[in-house]
Scaffold this active site. Structure first.
Site, PDB file in Angstrom:
ATOM      1  N   HIS A  99       0.850  -1.199   0.000  1.00  0.00           N
ATOM      2  CA  HIS A  99       0.000   0.000   0.000  1.00  0.00           C
ATOM      3  C   HIS A  99       0.881   1.242   0.000  1.00  0.00           C
ATOM      4  CE1 HIS A  99       0.734  -1.282   4.128  1.00  0.00           C
ATOM      5  NE2 HIS A  99       0.771   0.001   4.442  1.00  0.00           N
ATOM      6  N   HIS A 101       0.969   5.186   1.119  1.00  0.00           N
ATOM      7  CA  HIS A 101       0.347   6.241   1.928  1.00  0.00           C
ATOM      8  C   HIS A 101       0.412   7.557   1.154  1.00  0.00           C
ATOM      9  CE1 HIS A 101       0.479   4.144   5.950  1.00  0.00           C
ATOM     10  NE2 HIS A 101       1.414   3.455   5.316  1.00  0.00           N
TER      11      HIS A 101
HETATM   12  P1  AMP Z   1       1.971   0.384   7.313  1.00  0.00           P
HETATM   13  O1  AMP Z   1       2.463   0.641   8.698  1.00  0.00           O
HETATM   14  O2  AMP Z   1       2.705   1.120   6.251  1.00  0.00           O
HETATM   15  O3  AMP Z   1       1.864  -1.106   7.028  1.00  0.00           O
HETATM   16  O4  AMP Z   1       0.518   0.990   7.264  1.00  0.00           O
HETATM   17  C1  AMP Z   1      -0.632   0.273   7.572  1.00  0.00           C
HETATM   18  C2  AMP Z   1      -1.708   1.301   7.759  1.00  0.00           C
HETATM   19  O5  AMP Z   1      -2.954   0.655   7.630  1.00  0.00           O
HETATM   20  C3  AMP Z   1      -1.695   1.962   9.147  1.00  0.00           C
HETATM   21  O6  AMP Z   1      -1.533   3.372   8.971  1.00  0.00           O
HETATM   22  C4  AMP Z   1      -3.050   1.596   9.731  1.00  0.00           C
HETATM   23  O7  AMP Z   1      -3.614   2.666  10.448  1.00  0.00           O
HETATM   24  C5  AMP Z   1      -3.855   1.247   8.507  1.00  0.00           C
HETATM   25  N1  AMP Z   1      -4.916   0.273   8.712  1.00  0.00           N
HETATM   26  C6  AMP Z   1      -4.797  -0.946   9.291  1.00  0.00           C
HETATM   27  N2  AMP Z   1      -5.987  -1.589   9.266  1.00  0.00           N
HETATM   28  C7  AMP Z   1      -6.856  -0.759   8.641  1.00  0.00           C
HETATM   29  C8  AMP Z   1      -8.246  -0.853   8.317  1.00  0.00           C
HETATM   30  N3  AMP Z   1      -8.961  -1.921   8.631  1.00  0.00           N
HETATM   31  N4  AMP Z   1      -8.822   0.191   7.681  1.00  0.00           N
HETATM   32  C9  AMP Z   1      -8.088   1.298   7.363  1.00  0.00           C
HETATM   33  N5  AMP Z   1      -6.784   1.437   7.640  1.00  0.00           N
HETATM   34  C10 AMP Z   1      -6.180   0.436   8.283  1.00  0.00           C
END
Ligand code: AMP
Ligand code: ZN
Length: 136
Positions: A99, A101
């Protein structure tokens, strides 16, 4: 991937605040808004990280990031924007589905992790560049 939360969100099996959707991607708001407008670009196919991501999907994700950057700049109060993408636990990745950001920024907001600057000698820079070039 049966147990992947982002696969389920991208497929629409779990509700999300969706900003954009097409055949390849769903863009949602991160449930933990580092800052208002914090978006995640999710490919609908499961790829763990940048290493697994096909090149054309990587290019399409960056094109979409540009589109979202323009949309955020046109509609929200922002002074800047970061694109961030973590690969591996050591780099801060917590969901193992690739993903990107997209982070709107406001002057003085304190949102983005800063890294410590470390001065490197020109010999070190030359050597490190040479090392990485061997992998190209
Ligand atoms: P990363 O640390 O780059 O893997 O980012 C994962 C991101 O996904 C974090 O910023 C979380 O807040 C977000 N996240 C995790 N679960 C969900 C969810 N169910 N819906 C929306 N965002 C999520
Ligand atoms: Zn997945």
């Amino acid at each position: 991937m049966n147990d992947c939360i982002f696969c389920k969100i991208a497929a629409g099996q779990i509700p999300s605040a969706t900003v954009y959707e097409d055949e390849t991607f769903r863009v949602i708001l991160d449930m933990n808004q580092a800052i208002a407008g914090h978006m995640l670009i999710l490919p609908k196919e499961h790829y763990a990280d940048l290493y697994e991501l096909p090149e054309d999907t990587a290019a399409a994700a960056m094109r979409l990031a540009k589109k979202l950057a323009h949309a955020a700049a046109a509609t929200m109060d922002l002074d800047g924007l970061n694109i961030l993408q973590n690969n591996g636990e050591a780099a801060g990745q917590s969901v193992m589905h690739y993903h990107l950001h997209v982070l709107p920024r406001r002057r003085g907001d304190d949102t983005f992790p800063v890294w410590n600057e470390r001065t490197a000698s020109s010999e070190e820079l030359t050597q490190t560049a040479e090392t990485i070039r061997k992998g190209l």
